[in-house]
Design a protein around this motif. Structure first.
Motif, short mmCIF file in Angstrom:
data_model
loop_
_atom_site.label_atom_id
_atom_site.label_comp_id
_atom_site.label_asym_id
_atom_site.label_seq_id
_atom_site.Cartn_x
_atom_site.Cartn_y
_atom_site.Cartn_z
N CYS A 14 0.82 -1.21 0.00
CA CYS A 14 0.00 0.00 0.00
C CYS A 14 0.85 1.26 0.00
O CYS A 14 0.41 2.31 0.44
CB CYS A 14 -0.97 0.00 1.18
N THR A 15 2.09 1.15 -0.52
CA THR A 15 2.95 2.32 -0.73
C THR A 15 3.53 2.23 -2.13
O THR A 15 3.69 1.14 -2.70
CB THR A 15 4.09 2.38 0.28
N THR A 16 3.90 3.37 -2.69
CA THR A 16 4.49 3.35 -4.03
C THR A 16 5.84 2.64 -4.01
O THR A 16 6.19 1.94 -4.96
CB THR A 16 4.64 4.77 -4.58
N ALA A 17 6.61 2.80 -2.93
CA ALA A 17 7.90 2.10 -2.84
C ALA A 17 7.71 0.59 -2.84
O ALA A 17 8.44 -0.15 -3.52
CB ALA A 17 8.65 2.55 -1.60
N GLY A 18 6.72 0.12 -2.08
CA GLY A 18 6.46 -1.31 -2.03
C GLY A 18 5.98 -1.86 -3.37
O GLY A 18 6.35 -2.97 -3.77
N LEU A 19 5.15 -1.10 -4.05
CA LEU A 19 4.66 -1.53 -5.37
C LEU A 19 5.80 -1.60 -6.38
O LEU A 19 5.88 -2.54 -7.18
CB LEU A 19 3.57 -0.58 -5.85
N ARG A 20 6.67 -0.60 -6.35
CA ARG A 20 7.83 -0.62 -7.25
C ARG A 20 8.70 -1.86 -7.00
O ARG A 20 9.14 -2.53 -7.94
CB ARG A 20 8.68 0.63 -7.06
N ALA A 21 8.91 -2.16 -5.72
CA ALA A 21 9.73 -3.32 -5.39
C ALA A 21 9.09 -4.61 -5.88
O ALA A 21 9.77 -5.51 -6.40
CB ALA A 21 9.95 -3.37 -3.88
#
Length: 277
Positions: free
Chosen positions: A186-193
């Protein structure tokens, strides 16, 4: 393990995935987060840059809000989907008869007999039993240079309906399974990863902001009492005294509305491109 007030474990209510299997889930969903779905779906489809005749795969179709917009965009016979809840599959087929929607999961996709120009999911990624496996399966279903995308709520701050509920719940119970903490993606950093681990290229993230209108506070509160989704599952786990206290705190956190009101909701988006073989 910490328990909910009725003796249920926090793990029992944190994900809420089983609640989508109930026969009454479709109506409850449409009154819950589903009221944001039409506007979110229109914004979502623009991310995919689809053309008429493109074959598109949707993971977790739900009752069909995104499916319907996809059919309008690429045409009948070009939208294919999987959804684990049979009541939702029936609703989706009714709403988007031009789509081929089957009971199934992202992790074990059926063979639709074609590669796809795009694969996407809306508000589903956090409910997969294995998100990495689900995204890899989407990638395998793609043609070279196809787009793989997803949209998830900003559970930590931007989805005001859920944030008001969970902030009120935490005020009463510090162990409440706040989706801002329990949802892994639920964060953009997590989605990118997650997208990088699947080997996707040209990864982009962004935000989609929509809103929904409520007739009054009861219109807001009623869907939580149905037991649908993690928030509803938690609400249903409470005894009547705790549930009424939670209702009162939600009312105050929303400014004690006495008539119609509008709430804004932010979702994070991610998209990437499958590399050439």
């Amino acid at each position: 393990m910490t328990g909910a007030p009725d003796g249920s474990t926090i793990d029992d209510v944190a994900r809420g995935a089983r609640t989508f299997e109930a026969a009454t889930a479709v109506e409850a969903y449409d009154r819950h987060v589903g009221r944001y779905a039409p506007a979110l779906s229109r914004a979502h489809v623009r991310l995919l840059e689809l053309r008429k005749g493109d074959d598109v795969l949707e993971i977790g179709c739900g009752p069909g809000a995104l499916t319907e917009v996809l059919v309008q965009t690429v045409g009948e016979g070009h939208v294919f989907g999987v959804e684990p809840s049979e009541p939702f599959v029936e609703a989706c087929r009714s709403r988007a008869p031009g789509a081929d929607v089957r009971v199934g999961s992202a992790e074990e996709l059926p063979d639709f007999g074609r590669p796809f120009a795009a694969a996407t999911s809306q508000l589903v990624l956090n409910f997969l039993s294995d998100a990495d496996a689900g995204v890899r399966a989407m990638c395998r279903a793609m043609r070279p240079s196809g787009v793989v995308a997803s949209v998830v709520w900003d559970y930590r701050g931007g989805m005001r309906m859920l944030r008001a509920f969970w902030d009120a719940a935490l005020e009463l119970d510090r162990h409440a399974p706040d989706e801002g903490r329990t949802m892994a993606h639920c964060t953009t950093a997590g989605l990118r990863a997650l997208w990088r681990r699947a080997g996707l290229e040209r990864i982009q993230t962004g935000e989609l902001v929509v809103d929904a209108r409520y007739a009054d506070f009861d219109d807001f509160w009623a869907p939580f009492t149905t037991g649908l989704a993690p928030s509803g599952a938690y609400c249903a786990s409470l005894d009547s005294e705790h549930r009424e206290a939670l209702r009162a705190l939600c009312f105050r956190r929303l400014g004690s509305p006495e008539g119609p009101f509008v709430l804004e909701a932010r979702a994070w988006s991610v998209r990437g491109v499958v590399g050439r073989a």
